[in-house]
Design a protein around this motif. Structure first.
Motif, short mmCIF file in Angstrom:
data_model
loop_
_atom_site.label_atom_id
_atom_site.label_comp_id
_atom_site.label_asym_id
_atom_site.label_seq_id
_atom_site.Cartn_x
_atom_site.Cartn_y
_atom_site.Cartn_z
N ALA A 26 0.84 -1.21 0.00
CA ALA A 26 0.00 0.00 0.00
C ALA A 26 0.87 1.26 0.00
CB ALA A 26 -0.93 -0.01 1.22
N THR A 27 1.96 1.22 0.76
CA THR A 27 2.87 2.37 0.79
C THR A 27 3.49 2.59 -0.58
OG1 THR A 27 3.34 2.01 3.13
CG2 THR A 27 4.95 3.29 1.89
N ARG A 28 3.88 1.51 -1.24
CA ARG A 28 4.45 1.61 -2.59
C ARG A 28 3.46 2.29 -3.54
NH1 ARG A 28 4.56 -3.46 -4.08
NH2 ARG A 28 6.44 -3.95 -2.96
N ARG A 29 2.21 1.88 -3.48
CA ARG A 29 1.20 2.48 -4.37
C ARG A 29 1.01 3.96 -4.07
NH1 ARG A 29 -1.15 -2.47 -3.30
NH2 ARG A 29 -2.50 -1.58 -1.71
N ARG A 30 0.91 4.31 -2.78
CA ARG A 30 0.73 5.72 -2.40
C ARG A 30 1.90 6.58 -2.83
NH1 ARG A 30 -1.55 3.28 2.21
NH2 ARG A 30 0.38 3.49 3.38
N LEU A 31 3.12 6.08 -2.59
CA LEU A 31 4.31 6.85 -2.96
C LEU A 31 4.42 7.01 -4.47
CD1 LEU A 31 6.95 5.53 -0.41
CD2 LEU A 31 5.95 7.82 -0.50
N ASN A 32 4.10 5.98 -5.22
CA ASN A 32 4.14 6.08 -6.68
C ASN A 32 3.18 7.15 -7.17
OD1 ASN A 32 6.11 4.15 -7.05
ND2 ASN A 32 4.67 2.50 -7.41
N THR A 33 2.00 7.19 -6.60
CA THR A 33 1.00 8.20 -6.99
C THR A 33 1.50 9.60 -6.65
OG1 THR A 33 -0.82 6.65 -6.67
CG2 THR A 33 -1.37 8.98 -6.63
N ILE A 34 2.01 9.77 -5.44
CA ILE A 34 2.50 11.08 -5.02
C ILE A 34 3.68 11.52 -5.89
CG2 ILE A 34 3.68 12.31 -3.14
CD1 ILE A 34 1.93 10.56 -1.21
N ARG A 93 12.55 14.75 -8.44
CA ARG A 93 13.47 13.64 -8.68
C ARG A 93 14.04 13.12 -7.36
NH1 ARG A 93 18.61 12.37 -9.25
NH2 ARG A 93 19.41 14.42 -8.74
N CYS A 94 14.39 14.03 -6.46
CA CYS A 94 14.91 13.64 -5.15
C CYS A 94 13.85 12.91 -4.33
CB CYS A 94 15.41 14.87 -4.39
SG CYS A 94 16.93 15.56 -5.07
N ALA A 95 12.61 13.37 -4.43
CA ALA A 95 11.52 12.70 -3.70
C ALA A 95 11.33 11.28 -4.21
CB ALA A 95 10.22 13.50 -3.85
N VAL A 96 11.43 11.09 -5.51
CA VAL A 96 11.30 9.75 -6.09
C VAL A 96 12.44 8.86 -5.61
CG1 VAL A 96 11.42 8.43 -8.25
CG2 VAL A 96 9.99 10.49 -8.11
N MET A 97 13.65 9.39 -5.60
CA MET A 97 14.80 8.60 -5.15
C MET A 97 14.65 8.23 -3.68
SD MET A 97 17.96 10.36 -7.29
CE MET A 97 18.83 10.65 -5.81
N LEU A 98 14.18 9.15 -2.86
CA LEU A 98 13.96 8.87 -1.45
C LEU A 98 12.88 7.80 -1.27
CD1 LEU A 98 14.50 9.46 1.53
CD2 LEU A 98 12.87 11.34 1.37
N SER A 99 11.80 7.93 -2.02
CA SER A 99 10.72 6.94 -1.96
C SER A 99 11.24 5.55 -2.31
CB SER A 99 9.59 7.31 -2.92
OG SER A 99 9.00 8.51 -2.53
N MET A 100 12.02 5.47 -3.37
CA MET A 100 12.56 4.18 -3.80
C MET A 100 13.47 3.59 -2.73
SD MET A 100 13.25 5.10 -7.81
CE MET A 100 14.26 3.67 -8.10
#
Length: 70
Positions: free
Chosen positions: A19-27, A45-52
């Motif tokens: 669920a966290t993966r789905r929420r972060l991908n959407t955000i 881009r930094c937010a995506v890297m942090l999420s990953m």
């Protein structure tokens, strides 16, 4: 009310990771789409890297828990 079993906790943790993966991908996608300047695009881009990185760590923890349980 009884305490949850380790199996139940592992299932719940795995579901939370997904669920966290789905929420972060959407955000992340929304953030990148709304970027209007190079600085905002870099921020996205930094937010995506942090999420990953966070998701990789959650998966590692889940794998460790599964192995130690097995």
């Amino acid at each position: 009310m009884s305490k949850p079993t380790r199996d139940e906790l592992l299932l719940h943790f795995g579901a939370e990771v997904a669920a966290t993966r789905r929420r972060l991908n959407t955000i992340d996608k929304q953030w990148a789409r709304t970027a209007q300047t190079p600085a905002e695009l870099e921020e996205a881009r930094c937010a995506v890297m942090l999420s990953m990185a966070m998701l990789r760590r959650l998966k590692e923890i889940k794998d460790i828990l599964e192995v130690s349980h097995g």
